[in-house]
Design a protein around this motif. Sequence first.
Motif, PDB file in Angstrom:
ATOM      1  N   PRO A  86       0.756  -1.079  -0.130  1.00  0.00           N
ATOM      2  CA  PRO A  86      -0.091  -0.051   0.000  1.00  0.00           C
ATOM      3  C   PRO A  86       1.009   1.413   0.019  1.00  0.00           C
ATOM      4  O   PRO A  86       0.363   2.244  -0.674  1.00  0.00           O
ATOM      5  N   VAL A  87       1.937   1.266   0.689  1.00  0.00           N
ATOM      6  CA  VAL A  87       2.888   2.405   0.560  1.00  0.00           C
ATOM      7  C   VAL A  87       3.334   2.743  -0.694  1.00  0.00           C
ATOM      8  O   VAL A  87       3.680   3.840  -1.316  1.00  0.00           O
ATOM      9  N   LEU A  88       3.955   1.781  -1.344  1.00  0.00           N
ATOM     10  CA  LEU A  88       4.556   1.863  -2.477  1.00  0.00           C
ATOM     11  C   LEU A  88       3.423   2.347  -3.590  1.00  0.00           C
ATOM     12  O   LEU A  88       3.880   3.190  -4.261  1.00  0.00           O
ATOM     13  N   ARG A  89       2.226   1.805  -3.675  1.00  0.00           N
ATOM     14  CA  ARG A  89       1.290   2.227  -4.276  1.00  0.00           C
ATOM     15  C   ARG A  89       0.742   3.828  -4.307  1.00  0.00           C
ATOM     16  O   ARG A  89       0.657   4.704  -5.159  1.00  0.00           O
ATOM     17  N   ARG A  90       0.658   4.113  -3.153  1.00  0.00           N
ATOM     18  CA  ARG A  90       0.335   5.207  -2.579  1.00  0.00           C
ATOM     19  C   ARG A  90       1.485   6.453  -3.314  1.00  0.00           C
ATOM     20  O   ARG A  90       1.272   7.580  -3.547  1.00  0.00           O
ATOM     21  N   HIS A  91       2.646   5.980  -3.243  1.00  0.00           N
ATOM     22  CA  HIS A  91       3.613   6.777  -3.692  1.00  0.00           C
ATOM     23  C   HIS A  91       4.062   6.612  -5.179  1.00  0.00           C
ATOM     24  O   HIS A  91       5.113   7.232  -5.741  1.00  0.00           O
ATOM     25  N   GLY A  92       3.052   5.831  -6.092  1.00  0.00           N
ATOM     26  CA  GLY A  92       3.242   5.666  -7.445  1.00  0.00           C
ATOM     27  C   GLY A  92       4.182   4.676  -7.933  1.00  0.00           C
ATOM     28  O   GLY A  92       4.706   4.649  -9.143  1.00  0.00           O
ATOM     29  N   TYR A  93       4.425   3.769  -7.026  1.00  0.00           N
ATOM     30  CA  TYR A  93       5.273   2.431  -7.414  1.00  0.00           C
ATOM     31  C   TYR A  93       4.456   1.402  -7.549  1.00  0.00           C
ATOM     32  O   TYR A  93       3.460   1.209  -6.994  1.00  0.00           O
ATOM     33  N   GLY A  94       5.095   0.173  -8.200  1.00  0.00           N
ATOM     34  CA  GLY A  94       4.356  -0.831  -8.361  1.00  0.00           C
ATOM     35  C   GLY A  94       3.836  -1.574  -6.943  1.00  0.00           C
ATOM     36  O   GLY A  94       4.256  -1.116  -5.941  1.00  0.00           O
ATOM     37  N   PRO A  95       3.129  -2.542  -7.052  1.00  0.00           N
ATOM     38  CA  PRO A  95       2.732  -3.123  -5.707  1.00  0.00           C
ATOM     39  C   PRO A  95       3.677  -3.895  -4.842  1.00  0.00           C
ATOM     40  O   PRO A  95       3.720  -4.197  -3.886  1.00  0.00           O
ATOM     41  N   ALA A  96       5.018  -4.100  -5.770  1.00  0.00           N
ATOM     42  CA  ALA A  96       6.043  -4.834  -5.032  1.00  0.00           C
ATOM     43  C   ALA A  96       7.290  -4.363  -5.424  1.00  0.00           C
ATOM     44  O   ALA A  96       7.569  -3.892  -6.733  1.00  0.00           O
ATOM     45  N   LEU A  97       8.304  -4.554  -4.571  1.00  0.00           N
ATOM     46  CA  LEU A  97       9.555  -4.269  -5.315  1.00  0.00           C
ATOM     47  C   LEU A  97      10.231  -5.363  -5.867  1.00  0.00           C
ATOM     48  O   LEU A  97       9.935  -6.606  -5.522  1.00  0.00           O
ATOM     49  N   PRO A  98      11.221  -5.052  -6.739  1.00  0.00           N
ATOM     50  CA  PRO A  98      11.847  -6.375  -7.343  1.00  0.00           C
ATOM     51  C   PRO A  98      12.439  -7.331  -6.229  1.00  0.00           C
ATOM     52  O   PRO A  98      12.943  -6.729  -5.220  1.00  0.00           O
ATOM     53  N   VAL A  99      12.493  -8.616  -6.513  1.00  0.00           N
ATOM     54  CA  VAL A  99      12.992  -9.559  -5.542  1.00  0.00           C
ATOM     55  C   VAL A  99      14.334  -9.408  -5.324  1.00  0.00           C
ATOM     56  O   VAL A  99      15.036  -9.139  -6.474  1.00  0.00           O
ATOM     57  N   HIS A 100      15.022  -9.276  -4.128  1.00  0.00           N
ATOM     58  CA  HIS A 100      16.288  -9.225  -3.754  1.00  0.00           C
ATOM     59  C   HIS A 100      17.034 -10.382  -3.727  1.00  0.00           C
ATOM     60  O   HIS A 100      16.572 -11.429  -3.632  1.00  0.00           O
ATOM     61  N   PHE A 101      18.408 -10.207  -4.418  1.00  0.00           N
ATOM     62  CA  PHE A 101      19.085 -11.606  -4.188  1.00  0.00           C
ATOM     63  C   PHE A 101      19.325 -12.376  -2.917  1.00  0.00           C
ATOM     64  O   PHE A 101      19.044 -13.559  -2.858  1.00  0.00           O
ATOM     65  N   LEU A 102      19.298 -11.581  -1.952  1.00  0.00           N
ATOM     66  CA  LEU A 102      19.134 -12.160  -0.552  1.00  0.00           C
ATOM     67  C   LEU A 102      17.850 -12.844  -0.148  1.00  0.00           C
ATOM     68  O   LEU A 102      17.678 -13.916   0.278  1.00  0.00           O
ATOM     69  N   GLY A 103      16.823 -12.438  -0.661  1.00  0.00           N
ATOM     70  CA  GLY A 103      15.442 -12.899  -0.666  1.00  0.00           C
ATOM     71  C   GLY A 103      15.384 -14.268  -1.446  1.00  0.00           C
ATOM     72  O   GLY A 103      14.777 -15.425  -0.738  1.00  0.00           O
ATOM     73  N   LYS A 104      15.902 -14.121  -2.585  1.00  0.00           N
ATOM     74  CA  LYS A 104      16.036 -15.302  -3.573  1.00  0.00           C
ATOM     75  C   LYS A 104      16.860 -16.412  -2.781  1.00  0.00           C
ATOM     76  O   LYS A 104      16.691 -17.609  -2.662  1.00  0.00           O
ATOM     77  N   ALA A 105      18.034 -16.033  -2.177  1.00  0.00           N
ATOM     78  CA  ALA A 105      18.952 -17.034  -1.471  1.00  0.00           C
ATOM     79  C   ALA A 105      18.393 -17.477  -0.371  1.00  0.00           C
ATOM     80  O   ALA A 105      18.546 -18.702  -0.153  1.00  0.00           O
ATOM     81  N   GLY A 106      17.649 -16.928   0.451  1.00  0.00           N
ATOM     82  CA  GLY A 106      16.946 -17.208   1.731  1.00  0.00           C
ATOM     83  C   GLY A 106      16.046 -18.095   1.236  1.00  0.00           C
ATOM     84  O   GLY A 106      15.776 -19.304   1.953  1.00  0.00           O
ATOM     85  N   THR A 107      15.025 -17.879   0.439  1.00  0.00           N
ATOM     86  CA  THR A 107      14.027 -18.868  -0.131  1.00  0.00           C
ATOM     87  C   THR A 107      14.746 -20.086  -0.625  1.00  0.00           C
ATOM     88  O   THR A 107      14.192 -21.325  -0.099  1.00  0.00           O
ATOM     89  N   ALA A 108      15.765 -19.981  -1.289  1.00  0.00           N
ATOM     90  CA  ALA A 108      16.264 -21.319  -1.866  1.00  0.00           C
ATOM     91  C   ALA A 108      16.932 -22.080  -0.712  1.00  0.00           C
ATOM     92  O   ALA A 108      16.830 -23.458  -0.479  1.00  0.00           O
ATOM     93  N   ALA A 109      17.536 -21.535   0.345  1.00  0.00           N
ATOM     94  CA  ALA A 109      18.089 -22.154   1.533  1.00  0.00           C
ATOM     95  C   ALA A 109      17.112 -22.942   2.289  1.00  0.00           C
ATOM     96  O   ALA A 109      17.027 -24.113   2.803  1.00  0.00           O
ATOM     97  N   LEU A 110      15.854 -22.278   2.506  1.00  0.00           N
ATOM     98  CA  LEU A 110      14.518 -22.734   3.085  1.00  0.00           C
ATOM     99  C   LEU A 110      14.200 -23.922   2.188  1.00  0.00           C
ATOM    100  O   LEU A 110      13.787 -25.033   2.952  1.00  0.00           O
ATOM    101  N   MET A 111      13.913 -23.984   1.019  1.00  0.00           N
ATOM    102  CA  MET A 111      13.656 -25.058   0.426  1.00  0.00           C
ATOM    103  C   MET A 111      14.621 -26.174   0.256  1.00  0.00           C
ATOM    104  O   MET A 111      13.940 -27.559   0.072  1.00  0.00           O
ATOM    105  N   TYR A 112      15.755 -25.948   0.581  1.00  0.00           N
ATOM    106  CA  TYR A 112      16.480 -27.106   0.903  1.00  0.00           C
ATOM    107  C   TYR A 112      16.384 -27.759   2.146  1.00  0.00           C
ATOM    108  O   TYR A 112      16.666 -28.733   2.634  1.00  0.00           O
ATOM    109  N   ALA A 113      16.244 -26.735   3.124  1.00  0.00           N
ATOM    110  CA  ALA A 113      16.085 -27.030   4.642  1.00  0.00           C
ATOM    111  C   ALA A 113      14.944 -27.759   4.955  1.00  0.00           C
ATOM    112  O   ALA A 113      15.286 -28.907   5.704  1.00  0.00           O
ATOM    113  N   PHE A 114      13.855 -27.586   4.401  1.00  0.00           N
ATOM    114  CA  PHE A 114      12.719 -28.366   4.658  1.00  0.00           C
ATOM    115  C   PHE A 114      12.660 -29.845   4.552  1.00  0.00           C
ATOM    116  O   PHE A 114      12.214 -30.553   5.643  1.00  0.00           O
ATOM    117  N   PRO A 115      13.100 -30.233   3.420  1.00  0.00           N
ATOM    118  CA  PRO A 115      13.031 -31.742   3.137  1.00  0.00           C
ATOM    119  C   PRO A 115      13.828 -32.330   3.751  1.00  0.00           C
ATOM    120  O   PRO A 115      13.923 -33.525   4.358  1.00  0.00           O
TER     121      PRO A 115
END
Length: 188
Positions: A112-141
């Motif tokens: 909502p804050v981004l939309r109110r300031h004229g930006y898209g609904p989300a920021l581009p995914v950051h490499f750290l977020g991708k790395a964290g998600t990938a690590a979690l996807m390895y961790a769970f199994p």
Amino acid sequence: MNPAEDRIWTVPNLLSFLRLLGVPVFLWLVLGPHADGWAILLLALAGFTDWLDGKIARTWNQTSRLGRLIDPLADRLYILATLVGLVLRDAIPLWLALAVPLRDVLLLWVPPVLRRHGYGPALPVHFLGKAGTAALMYAFPLLFLASHQGWYAEICAISGWAFAIWGTGLYWWAGVLYVVQVRELTKG
């Protein structure tokens, strides 16, 4: 806006959609028949297709607005479903199951804050977020396998917890970076 951005029928979108369909199947396998081998295979396929859809989207120029929405949605739902299933099966502690989605809950104010300031609904995914998600996807199994009896359980526990701790840390670090980005974009 590029008309290609409005595409719906792309290979990456199909892969993300199939991942979305796999979420309830995964939960059913874990909580219903306790078909753990199939559940782990489905989780591994979800992790692989998460990587594959991004690779195809960039390589074949098949990025789209829909893809930028459903890909992270599929990731979040898989993570949430996996956390729920693994807590209910006593494979992971409750604190881990709460720590991961808490970051997303705390960032609900960002779109909502981004939309109110004229930006898209989300920021581009950051490499750290991708790395964290990938690590979690390895961790769970791995943590799921660690909850079983067998020669592999201790090895899976050690590596699974390493991935879980690093993944959770990176996931939260990326969340902090998103907050910093939003503050920079909305200054003044």
